[in-house]
Structure formats: structure tokens, C-alpha cells
Design a protein around this motif. Structure first.
Motif, mmCIF file in Angstrom:
data_model
loop_
_atom_site.group_PDB
_atom_site.id
_atom_site.type_symbol
_atom_site.label_atom_id
_atom_site.label_comp_id
_atom_site.label_asym_id
_atom_site.label_seq_id
_atom_site.Cartn_x
_atom_site.Cartn_y
_atom_site.Cartn_z
ATOM 1 N N LYS A 189 24.362 21.878 17.188
ATOM 2 C CA LYS A 189 23.618 22.586 18.222
ATOM 3 C C LYS A 189 23.263 21.614 19.340
ATOM 4 C CE LYS A 189 20.202 25.226 17.130
ATOM 5 N NZ LYS A 189 18.939 25.717 16.520
ATOM 6 N N GLN A 205 21.138 21.319 25.590
ATOM 7 C CA GLN A 205 21.530 21.563 26.971
ATOM 8 C C GLN A 205 23.017 21.275 27.139
ATOM 9 O OE1 GLN A 205 19.234 18.832 29.327
ATOM 10 N NE2 GLN A 205 20.109 17.020 28.387
ATOM 11 N N LYS A 206 23.516 21.555 28.316
ATOM 12 C CA LYS A 206 24.918 21.298 28.610
ATOM 13 C C LYS A 206 25.176 19.801 28.560
ATOM 14 C CE LYS A 206 26.176 22.140 32.841
ATOM 15 N NZ LYS A 206 26.441 20.786 33.407
ATOM 16 N N VAL A 226 22.891 31.256 30.036
ATOM 17 C CA VAL A 226 23.340 30.632 28.790
ATOM 18 C C VAL A 226 22.243 30.736 27.734
ATOM 19 C CG1 VAL A 226 24.078 28.489 27.689
ATOM 20 C CG2 VAL A 226 24.871 29.041 29.990
ATOM 21 N N GLN A 247 22.966 29.475 24.336
ATOM 22 C CA GLN A 247 23.076 28.294 23.484
ATOM 23 C C GLN A 247 24.380 27.550 23.753
ATOM 24 O OE1 GLN A 247 20.842 27.172 20.613
ATOM 25 N NE2 GLN A 247 22.030 25.427 21.332
ATOM 26 N N TYR A 248 24.261 26.217 23.859
ATOM 27 C CA TYR A 248 25.435 25.337 23.864
ATOM 28 C C TYR A 248 25.599 24.750 22.467
ATOM 29 C CZ TYR A 248 25.286 25.227 29.021
ATOM 30 O OH TYR A 248 25.294 25.557 30.357
ATOM 31 N N ASN A 306 28.666 22.310 19.875
ATOM 32 C CA ASN A 306 29.982 21.711 19.661
ATOM 33 C C ASN A 306 30.522 22.114 18.305
ATOM 34 O OD1 ASN A 306 30.263 20.236 22.065
ATOM 35 N ND2 ASN A 306 29.084 18.508 21.258
ATOM 36 N N ARG A 352 34.490 28.737 25.997
ATOM 37 C CA ARG A 352 34.970 27.447 25.503
ATOM 38 C C ARG A 352 35.321 26.541 26.673
ATOM 39 N NH1 ARG A 352 40.796 25.764 23.124
ATOM 40 N NH2 ARG A 352 40.217 23.726 22.255
ATOM 41 N N TRP A 396 35.598 26.330 32.081
ATOM 42 C CA TRP A 396 35.053 27.224 31.062
ATOM 43 C C TRP A 396 35.984 28.424 30.919
ATOM 44 C CZ3 TRP A 396 31.393 25.924 27.778
ATOM 45 C CH2 TRP A 396 30.450 24.954 28.127
ATOM 46 N N THR A 455 33.543 22.147 23.017
ATOM 47 C CA THR A 455 32.190 22.563 23.387
ATOM 48 C C THR A 455 32.197 24.047 23.745
ATOM 49 O OG1 THR A 455 31.658 20.354 24.223
ATOM 50 C CG2 THR A 455 30.275 22.166 24.985
ATOM 51 N N ALA A 485 29.682 27.702 24.701
ATOM 52 C CA ALA A 485 28.425 28.229 25.236
ATOM 53 C C ALA A 485 28.410 29.737 25.060
ATOM 54 C CB ALA A 485 28.262 27.872 26.712
#
Length: 217
Positions: free
Chosen positions: A64, A67-68, A80, A82-83, A85, A124, A130, A156, A158
Motif C-alpha cells: 500500500k 501517495q503517488k 484517487v 488508493q495507490y 504496488n 496501471r 496511466w 504501480t 491506482a
């Protein structure tokens, strides 16, 4: 599928798994799916992968993000939620026949931000842009909506959606028009003729008087 070592922290989950079945083996990462439920306000609920060939020692990590990432300068369209990986080792994208991700979004966040539900999607970041992945609604619970998406690989991500709130449009103020200066009223031709006649009479009268005075002398 067999599993090896796994690690867990409040913001990151990792698991090492093997794919002994060649040509299209399908599995769900159970270790990650179960431990994701321990995340506070977990977004990712389940990851399903179908591989094209047999691979070993694949490490899948879900993290989790608050932030970006700083190295991503491209902004994403919408609001957004949630960001995060999803990283992997020993599993190149070309060996991923299919990968599905289930994620959930709380209805409280949707309502608070006036999000249009059918615009919520998993995005993605790949190739410097994006990419909005086709996302479908899977199910609805009492406090969240669960979505499912197919991704061609991991990187990554979002979760974002478009808001119903429309930004006010600034009205263009038209420049003030200065009143046109009134054109001088033209003098009628008849008036000019009368004035000319009067001036002529006066001149003749002055000449006549002057001549008479000279004769009397």
C-alpha cells in the motif's frame, strides 16, 4: 502450486510461490489473499494469476502507498482512492497469460466524494503513462463495492473514479462598450440659403448707405 517463505507487515505482504504446472496453470495466491484482510482499509482483496509456462521461485509483493510515488510525475484523471504496488520477481509479463485483481472501495468514500460508480477503475502505470484497465463490478457489500479487473502485468496501480462535482465555469465578462459620440446635426440647406440672403442684403445696405454719405459731402 507450492508456497515458500512469506513475509507480512502492516503495509506490505510478500509470498514466494512455485508454478509446477506447465502451460496455463491457474492459481490464487492464498497467502496474500488471506493476509490482505489484515490490512486496515484493505483495497486489494484477491490476486489470481494464470501462467503460460512453468516457473519457480516467483515472489509476489503487494504494498500500500500513502501517495503517488515521487518518480511518477504524470497525474491521473479523476479522484484517487488508493495507490499501491504489485511487484513480482521471476515472472515476466510475457509469461503472464492472465492476471486478475479484486479490489474494493468503501461506499463512504464514494458518497463523500460524489463519485460516479461506473467510472471507478484500476489504473496501471506502464510505459510512462496511466492505463485505465477495463473494470467490472463484482459484488456489493453493506459498506463497500468490490470490483474485478484483468491486468497484463504488475507495476504501480491506482484506484480512481470521476466525481459528479462540476467545477464552476467562470463567466466571461464582455468589455464595456463606450457610447458612440453623437454626430453633429447637419444644418438644413434651406436654412443656409436664408442666412446667405440676409447677409447679402446687409452687405448691399451697407454699401448703399456709404455711397449716399459720400454724395452729401
Amino acid at each position: 502450486m507450492s508456497s515458500g517463505n512469506s513475509t507480512f507487515s502492516p503495509e506490505k505482504i510478500s509470498a514466494i510461490v512455485n508454478f509446477p504446472t506447465p502451460l496455463g496453470g491457474t492459481f490464487i495466491i492464498l497467502l496474500i489473499s488471506l493476509k490482505l484482510s489484515l490490512f486496515k482499509d484493505a483495497t486489494i482483496k484477491e490476486i489470481t494469476i494464470r501462467v503460460a509456462n512453468s516457473v519457480n521461485n516467483v515472489k509476489i509483493t503487494v504494498e500500500k502507498l500513502t501517495q503517488k510515488p515521487a518518480d511518477i510525475t504524470v497525474e491521473i484523471s479523476g479522484k484517487v482512492y488508493q495507490y499501491f504496488n504489485i511487484d513480482n520477481e521471476n515472472l515476466p509479463d510475457e509469461n503472464v497469460a492472465e492476471a486478475k485483481v479484486k479490489f474494493e472501495v468503501p461506499t463512504s468514500w464514494i458518497n463523500q466524494n460524489e463519485i460516479i460508480v461506473n467510472t471507478i477503475a484500476l489504473n496501471r502505470f506502464s510505459g510512462g503513462v496511466w492505463q485505465k484497465l477495463p473494470t467490472t463490478r463484482s459484488e456489493t457489500t453493506t459498506d463497500a463495492i468490490i470490483f474485478e479487473v484483468t491486468t497484463p502485468g504488475f507495476s504501480t496501480f491506482a484506484v480512481a473514479g470521476e466525481s459528479e462535482i462540476v467545477a464552476p465555469v467562470e463567466e466571461e465578462v464582455a468589455p464595456e462598450e463606450k457610447p458612440a459620440e453623437a454626430a453633429p446635426t447637419p444644418v438644413p440647406t434651406s436654412t443656409l440659403m436664408i442666412v446667405g440672403i440676409i447677409i447679402g442684403i446687409i452687405i448691399v445696405a451697407i454699401i448703399f448707405v456709404t455711397i449716399r454719405r459720400k454724395k452729401k459731402r
